[in-house]
Structures are given as C-alpha cells and as structure tokens.
Design a protein around this motif. Structure first.
Motif, PDB file in Angstrom:
ATOM      1  N   SER A  62     -22.200   3.420  15.978  1.00 24.33           N
ATOM      2  CA  SER A  62     -23.190   3.310  17.044  1.00 24.33           C
ATOM      3  C   SER A  62     -22.738   4.033  18.305  1.00 24.33           C
ATOM      4  CB  SER A  62     -23.468   1.841  17.363  1.00 24.33           C
ATOM      5  OG  SER A  62     -22.286   1.179  17.771  1.00 24.33           O
ATOM      6  N   LYS A  63     -21.423   4.135  18.503  1.00 25.25           N
ATOM      7  CA  LYS A  63     -20.864   4.805  19.679  1.00 25.25           C
ATOM      8  C   LYS A  63     -20.333   6.191  19.349  1.00 25.25           C
ATOM      9  CE  LYS A  63     -21.511   0.991  21.995  1.00 25.25           C
ATOM     10  NZ  LYS A  63     -22.616   0.881  22.981  1.00 25.25           N
ATOM     11  N   ALA A  64     -19.925   6.393  18.114  1.00 25.09           N
ATOM     12  CA  ALA A  64     -19.363   7.668  17.671  1.00 25.09           C
ATOM     13  C   ALA A  64     -20.060   8.081  16.384  1.00 25.09           C
ATOM     14  CB  ALA A  64     -17.850   7.541  17.453  1.00 25.09           C
ATOM     15  N   PRO A  65     -21.245   8.699  16.474  1.00 24.59           N
ATOM     16  CA  PRO A  65     -22.032   8.978  15.268  1.00 24.59           C
ATOM     17  C   PRO A  65     -21.323   9.857  14.251  1.00 24.59           C
ATOM     18  CG  PRO A  65     -22.955  10.101  17.191  1.00 24.59           C
ATOM     19  CD  PRO A  65     -21.950   9.132  17.700  1.00 24.59           C
ATOM     20  N   ALA A  66     -20.381  10.683  14.676  1.00 23.45           N
ATOM     21  CA  ALA A  66     -19.677  11.548  13.726  1.00 23.45           C
ATOM     22  C   ALA A  66     -18.927  10.744  12.675  1.00 23.45           C
ATOM     23  CB  ALA A  66     -18.707  12.471  14.463  1.00 23.45           C
ATOM     24  N   LEU A  67     -18.559   9.503  12.997  1.00 25.61           N
ATOM     25  CA  LEU A  67     -17.860   8.662  12.023  1.00 25.61           C
ATOM     26  C   LEU A  67     -18.718   8.382  10.799  1.00 25.61           C
ATOM     27  CD1 LEU A  67     -16.274   5.942  14.365  1.00 25.61           C
ATOM     28  CD2 LEU A  67     -15.238   8.073  13.551  1.00 25.61           C
ATOM     29  N   MET A  68     -20.026   8.475  10.931  1.00 25.82           N
ATOM     30  CA  MET A  68     -20.923   8.153   9.826  1.00 25.82           C
ATOM     31  C   MET A  68     -20.803   9.130   8.661  1.00 25.82           C
ATOM     32  SD  MET A  68     -22.603   5.349  10.418  1.00 25.82           S
ATOM     33  CE  MET A  68     -24.104   5.443   9.420  1.00 25.82           C
ATOM     34  N   ALA A  69     -20.178  10.286   8.877  1.00 24.71           N
ATOM     35  CA  ALA A  69     -20.060  11.281   7.806  1.00 24.71           C
ATOM     36  C   ALA A  69     -18.760  11.156   7.025  1.00 24.71           C
ATOM     37  CB  ALA A  69     -20.173  12.687   8.385  1.00 24.71           C
ATOM     38  N   ILE A  70     -17.966  10.121   7.293  1.00 20.88           N
ATOM     39  CA  ILE A  70     -16.696   9.957   6.593  1.00 20.88           C
ATOM     40  C   ILE A  70     -16.911   9.356   5.204  1.00 20.88           C
ATOM     41  CG2 ILE A  70     -14.441   8.816   6.639  1.00 20.88           C
ATOM     42  CD1 ILE A  70     -14.595   8.789   9.677  1.00 20.88           C
ATOM     43  N   GLU A  71     -16.190   9.892   4.233  1.00 19.84           N
ATOM     44  CA  GLU A  71     -16.096   9.311   2.891  1.00 19.84           C
ATOM     45  C   GLU A  71     -14.693   8.743   2.723  1.00 19.84           C
ATOM     46  OE1 GLU A  71     -18.428   9.172   0.563  1.00 19.84           O
ATOM     47  OE2 GLU A  71     -19.960  10.594   1.254  1.00 19.84           O
ATOM     48  N   LEU A 111     -13.394  13.074  16.388  1.00 15.36           N
ATOM     49  CA  LEU A 111     -14.718  12.578  15.995  1.00 15.36           C
ATOM     50  C   LEU A 111     -15.262  11.549  16.983  1.00 15.36           C
ATOM     51  CD1 LEU A 111     -14.017  12.042  12.179  1.00 15.36           C
ATOM     52  CD2 LEU A 111     -14.919  14.089  13.320  1.00 15.36           C
ATOM     53  N   CYS A 112     -14.472  11.208  17.997  1.00 15.57           N
ATOM     54  CA  CYS A 112     -14.843  10.161  18.949  1.00 15.57           C
ATOM     55  C   CYS A 112     -15.205  10.778  20.293  1.00 15.57           C
ATOM     56  CB  CYS A 112     -13.694   9.174  19.130  1.00 15.57           C
ATOM     57  SG  CYS A 112     -13.207   8.351  17.601  1.00 15.57           S
ATOM     58  N   PRO A 113     -16.372  10.450  20.873  1.00 16.08           N
ATOM     59  CA  PRO A 113     -16.750  10.993  22.181  1.00 16.08           C
ATOM     60  C   PRO A 113     -15.691  10.683  23.242  1.00 16.08           C
ATOM     61  CG  PRO A 113     -18.613   9.883  21.153  1.00 16.08           C
ATOM     62  CD  PRO A 113     -17.414   9.559  20.325  1.00 16.08           C
ATOM     63  N   THR A 209     -23.971  14.670   7.924  1.00 15.27           N
ATOM     64  CA  THR A 209     -23.526  15.518   9.031  1.00 15.27           C
ATOM     65  C   THR A 209     -22.867  14.754  10.167  1.00 15.27           C
ATOM     66  OG1 THR A 209     -25.638  15.329  10.205  1.00 15.27           O
ATOM     67  CG2 THR A 209     -25.449  17.075   8.547  1.00 15.27           C
ATOM     68  N   GLY A 210     -23.148  13.459  10.276  1.00 17.26           N
ATOM     69  CA  GLY A 210     -22.654  12.695  11.413  1.00 17.26           C
ATOM     70  C   GLY A 210     -23.414  12.958  12.698  1.00 17.26           C
TER      71      GLY A 210
END
Length: 251
Positions: A62-71, A111-113, A209-210
């Motif tokens: 929710s704060k760092a959307p790029a984390l959503m692309a991690i496998e 990956l963290c803002p 893509t994150g």
C-alpha cells in the motif's frame, strides 16, 4: 458447477512475494504454514518482540507498490528464501540470519519510496504468521468476483493483486459476500468465515509490474459501497487442501 480450489498461495515474507503451492495442510487455530512467517519492520515500527504486530509496522504494497511484483520461493528445510523482481536481480537469503540482513536491505530499498519509512529489520514470532488479523487467519477469494470487478473496470485483473491464500472457482460473482459467520469445508478441512477483507491501495498495483494501474478501491465502492474483497477465515478442523478440491458450506 461445484466450487473448487483453483490456486493455493502463501507469502513467506509479508508483502514481499507470493509462492504457488499444490497442497497445504491446515491445523486448527493456525494459518497456512510459513504464510507471513516473516515481515519487514520499518524505522517507525512499534513492535514488542515475541508478539504479533499490526500491518502498519511493516513495509507493504500500500505504501511501496513496487513490492507487489515480487515472487518468492521458500526452501523450508533451510529456511532460505529466494526473491525475484523484474527490476532487481534474484536474491537468496536466510531471513533469520543476522548476517544476511544487510544484503536483503540493499536489495529491497530501491523498491521503497524515499519519502516513506524505510525497512530496517525482519520480524517474526514462532508459530504465528504476521497476518493482517489479530488472530491466525486464512484468506479466500472468488475468481468469479475478480472477473466481475475487472469487467466493471474494463481491465484484466490478476487475482494476485489480492494476496489471498485460497482461490475458489465455480461461485457466482460476489456469492461469497454472504458467507460471514458460515462454515466452509475445503478438502478435508473446515474453516469458519469470520469477516470480509477490507482492501487497501496495494490492490491498485499490477503484480507483474509493481505499478498502480487500476482503481480497485473506487470500483468496489461503486459496486458495493465498501472496500471489501475476499474473506478471512479461521481453521476449525485441520485437514489437507489440494488443487481441485471441492468447497462447500456446511451446517
């Protein structure tokens, strides 16, 4: 069509990757083994060692959307985790090993803002996953509801946005919203549906893509007047759940 299990997922390091499974063994009063086993505490976290802590203490999508692309891939025997991301080289490390923490932090910080609280350490509690609920829970979604929401938005929504443990196929869209307080048999396990899962900004990010690309929260409010998608459940009777197993409400 009889509802059945279409996918089983766990998230060994909370908000930092998902892993598909062929089967899980559920135990009464516990979540899925190794699900949210670890979580990444940030510099503003207020955590009591040895205790569960709510999600605001951890780095998350929710704060760092790029984390959503991690496998993620977990070697259970070694307690060793491999993380993959389209913008980062693969990383294999042991979350419990102090000597590996620096390598993980160097890997994840890009990956963290920069304007958000930064990750500083990994938190875990033996036998207790860092679920978003203050009780050990298993999360469930309906693929039919996911498709219906995608049709409302005019996009193809990946179910991975919801970070759920059990994906069910064969329900009518939104049928599961009437299950709170009911019991559900899946495979040989019985779960109690406790409450709906209220969604956050993490679900607006594309898990490939994150990047945020779909206003899932606005769409849910337009359709239902809330931000609920999916369910939290407690395990009442332990058992095995495998891909293709049936799911049915029971008295």
């Amino acid at each position: 069509m009889t509802p059945s299990v279409a996918s089983l997922q766990r998230h060994p390091l909370k908000s930092h990757g998902r892993e598909a499974l062929a089967a899980v063994t559920l135990t009464r009063g516990q979540g899925i083994a190794w699900d949210r086993h670890w979580a990444v505490a940030h510099e503003a976290a207020r955590i009591v060692e040895g205790e569960w802590a709510p999600c605001q203490n951890f780095s998350r999508g929710s704060k760092a959307p790029a984390l959503m692309a991690i496998e993620a891939r977990l070697d259970e025997a070694r307690a060793e985790l491999t993380l993959s991301h389209p913008a980062r080289p693969d990383l294999t490390f042991r979350p419990d090993a102090a000597e590996d923490l620096g390598r993980f932090l160097d890997w994840v910080r890009p990956l963290c803002p920069a304007d958000r609280a930064q990750p500083v350490r990994i938190h875990s509690v033996p036998g207790r996953g860092m679920t978003d609920t203050d009780y050990p829970s298993v999360s469930i979604i309906s693929l039919a509801s996911n498709r219906a929401l995608g049709e409302h938005l005019g996009v193809d929504l990946s179910p991975l946005r919801w970070r759920a443990n059990i994906w069910l196929e064969g329900l009518a869209p939104w049928q599961e919203r009437g299950w709170v307080g009911r019991r559900l048999r899946i495979g040989t396990a019985v779960l109690e549906i406790v409450e709906p899962k209220v969604r956050c900004l993490a679900t607006t990010a594309n898990p490939r893509t994150g990047q945020r690309d779909a206003d899932t929260l606005r769409a849910l409010r337009a359709l239902h007047g809330d931000q609920d998608f999916g369910l939290y459940a407690r395990v009442l009777e332990g058992g095995t759940v495998e891909l293709g197993d049936g799911a049915e409400l029971v008295p």
